[in-house]
Design a protein around this motif. Structure first.
Motif, mmCIF file in Angstrom:
data_model
loop_
_atom_site.group_PDB
_atom_site.id
_atom_site.type_symbol
_atom_site.label_atom_id
_atom_site.label_comp_id
_atom_site.label_asym_id
_atom_site.label_seq_id
_atom_site.Cartn_x
_atom_site.Cartn_y
_atom_site.Cartn_z
ATOM 1 N N ASP A 156 3.890 -7.497 8.157
ATOM 2 C CA ASP A 156 3.571 -8.912 7.971
ATOM 3 C C ASP A 156 2.982 -9.096 6.581
ATOM 4 O O ASP A 156 2.908 -8.139 5.793
ATOM 5 N N GLU A 157 2.588 -10.336 6.295
ATOM 6 C CA GLU A 157 2.081 -10.640 4.963
ATOM 7 C C GLU A 157 0.808 -9.857 4.631
ATOM 8 O O GLU A 157 0.628 -9.374 3.515
ATOM 9 N N GLN A 158 -0.074 -9.714 5.634
ATOM 10 C CA GLN A 158 -1.301 -8.959 5.417
ATOM 11 C C GLN A 158 -0.999 -7.500 5.114
ATOM 12 O O GLN A 158 -1.624 -6.883 4.257
ATOM 13 N N GLN B 1 0.066 -7.049 1.530
ATOM 14 C CA GLN B 1 -1.059 -7.093 0.603
ATOM 15 C C GLN B 1 -1.870 -5.796 0.659
ATOM 16 O O GLN B 1 -2.317 -5.279 -0.378
ATOM 17 N N THR C 101 -0.340 -13.114 -2.137
ATOM 18 C CA THR C 101 1.086 -13.082 -1.864
ATOM 19 C C THR C 101 1.785 -14.140 -2.706
ATOM 20 O O THR C 101 1.464 -15.327 -2.622
ATOM 21 N N TYR D 261 7.086 -14.024 0.261
ATOM 22 C CA TYR D 261 7.147 -13.147 1.439
ATOM 23 C C TYR D 261 8.315 -13.490 2.353
ATOM 24 O O TYR D 261 8.621 -14.670 2.580
ATOM 25 N N SER D 262 8.976 -12.466 2.840
ATOM 26 C CA SER D 262 9.956 -12.569 3.921
ATOM 27 C C SER D 262 9.794 -11.308 4.747
ATOM 28 O O SER D 262 8.997 -10.436 4.416
ATOM 29 N N ALA E 68 8.605 -8.668 -0.258
ATOM 30 C CA ALA E 68 7.354 -9.362 -0.579
ATOM 31 C C ALA E 68 7.010 -9.118 -2.034
ATOM 32 O O ALA E 68 7.327 -8.064 -2.604
ATOM 33 N N VAL F 143 3.598 -9.246 -4.351
ATOM 34 C CA VAL F 143 2.137 -9.310 -4.219
ATOM 35 C C VAL F 143 1.464 -9.044 -5.555
ATOM 36 O O VAL F 143 1.820 -8.097 -6.268
#
Length: 288
Positions: free
Chosen positions: A118-120, A123, A201, A204-205, A209, A211
């Motif tokens: 996921d996005e987190q 990162q 971010t 993102y997909s 991503a 970052v």
């Protein structure tokens, strides 16, 4: 991204309030004048007798306040709220605040791995990869290859290895005060660290991503006679990531200077203090 690339090698108070002891606000310097009236023996009006009901009212208010404070301290409230559970309409974490998600648990050698899809997770991966790429291990050929092969995609690693080996040449290492294997002289400590300050971010997909990692870096030689003392830098490193084989990997990266704050007025430490700090203080596993 290596720090080696940086040196040619790649309270006002609210209006209406004052604490001035000579202010008339709050009764600090208030004066009261009594006018002489006929019939007064002492030249001043006799004060009216205190009303007993006023005293009872004051006592009653104090008792109510004490009861309210005691009730609040006991955590009184709707039992359905679970006592200490936050309300559903409570404000969420700000965009720059930590998410509270648990850090990644896995490791591939000394580098964190197994980041969330996921996005987190993207990162977190970027922050930890920035640390690896700014470490002293990048100045040794074998450990550098391990880092690159671990955090880059196989294609990107293959394309990057040769140019990096050329950049970290014997002459370059010598200019840094290191031998051909990236080792510091006896009695000296080579310092190279990346400390992420924050991540962002950019795109993102589920498969890719981008970052940004804003970081401060330490680099230089700590020891007697060093002509390259440890100094700080501020950079923003951008990593293009891809989800490959259950983890985030770098496909390409770049960096730029700043944002850099105004330097503080803390006096620089001695080389011995820096060497001791580097030996005693370990790094972190970063998580968003």
């Amino acid at each position: 991204m290596s720090q080696g690339d940086e040196r040619g090698y790649g309270g006002n108070e609210p209006a209406g309030h004052t604490d001035d002891p000579y202010s008339t606000l709050g009764g600090t310097r208030q004066t009261r004048t009594r006018m002489h009236r006929s019939g007064d023996e002492d030249g001043y009006g006799r004060r009216p007798a205190r009303n007993s009901r006023s005293l009872i009212m004051v006592v009653g208010v104090v008792v109510l306040l004490i009861a309210a404070i005691a009730f609040a301290n006991q955590g009184g409230g709707d039992s359905s709220s679970g006592g200490g559970e936050p309300k559903s309409d409570a404000a969420g974490a700000g965009p720059t605040a930590a998410t509270g998600t648990k850090p990644v648990q896995g490791k591939n050698g000394t580098i964190a791995s197994g980041f969330a899809h996921d996005e987190q997770g993207a990162q977190s991966a970027a922050a930890n990869y920035a640390v690896a790429l700014g470490s002293v291990d990048m100045f040794n050929k074998d450990s550098r290859h391990d880092i690159v092969n671990t955090i880059y995609t196989s294609k990107a690693a293959a394309e990057l290895t040769a140019p990096q080996d050329s950049a970290y040449s014997a002459d370059f290492l010598s200019n840094m005060g290191l031998d051909a294997s990236g080792r510091a002289p006896q009695g000296s400590t080579f310092v190279s660290r990346t400390i992420p300050v924050g991540t962002k971010t950019v795109a993102y997909s589920t498969t890719t991503a981008t970052v940004d990692v804003w970081y401060t870096g330490l680099i230089g030689m700590s020891g007697p006679g060093s002509t390259d003392p440890v100094s700080t830098s501020w950079k923003t490193w951008t990593a293009e990531l891809a989800w490959v084989d259950g983890d985030w990997k770098i496909t390409s990266d770049k960096q730029k200077d700043g944002p850099a704050p105004v330097p503080g007025d803390v006096a620089a430490s001695t080389s011995d203090e820096i060497s001791k700090a580097v030996e005693e203080y370990g790094g972190f596993t970063y998580a968003r």
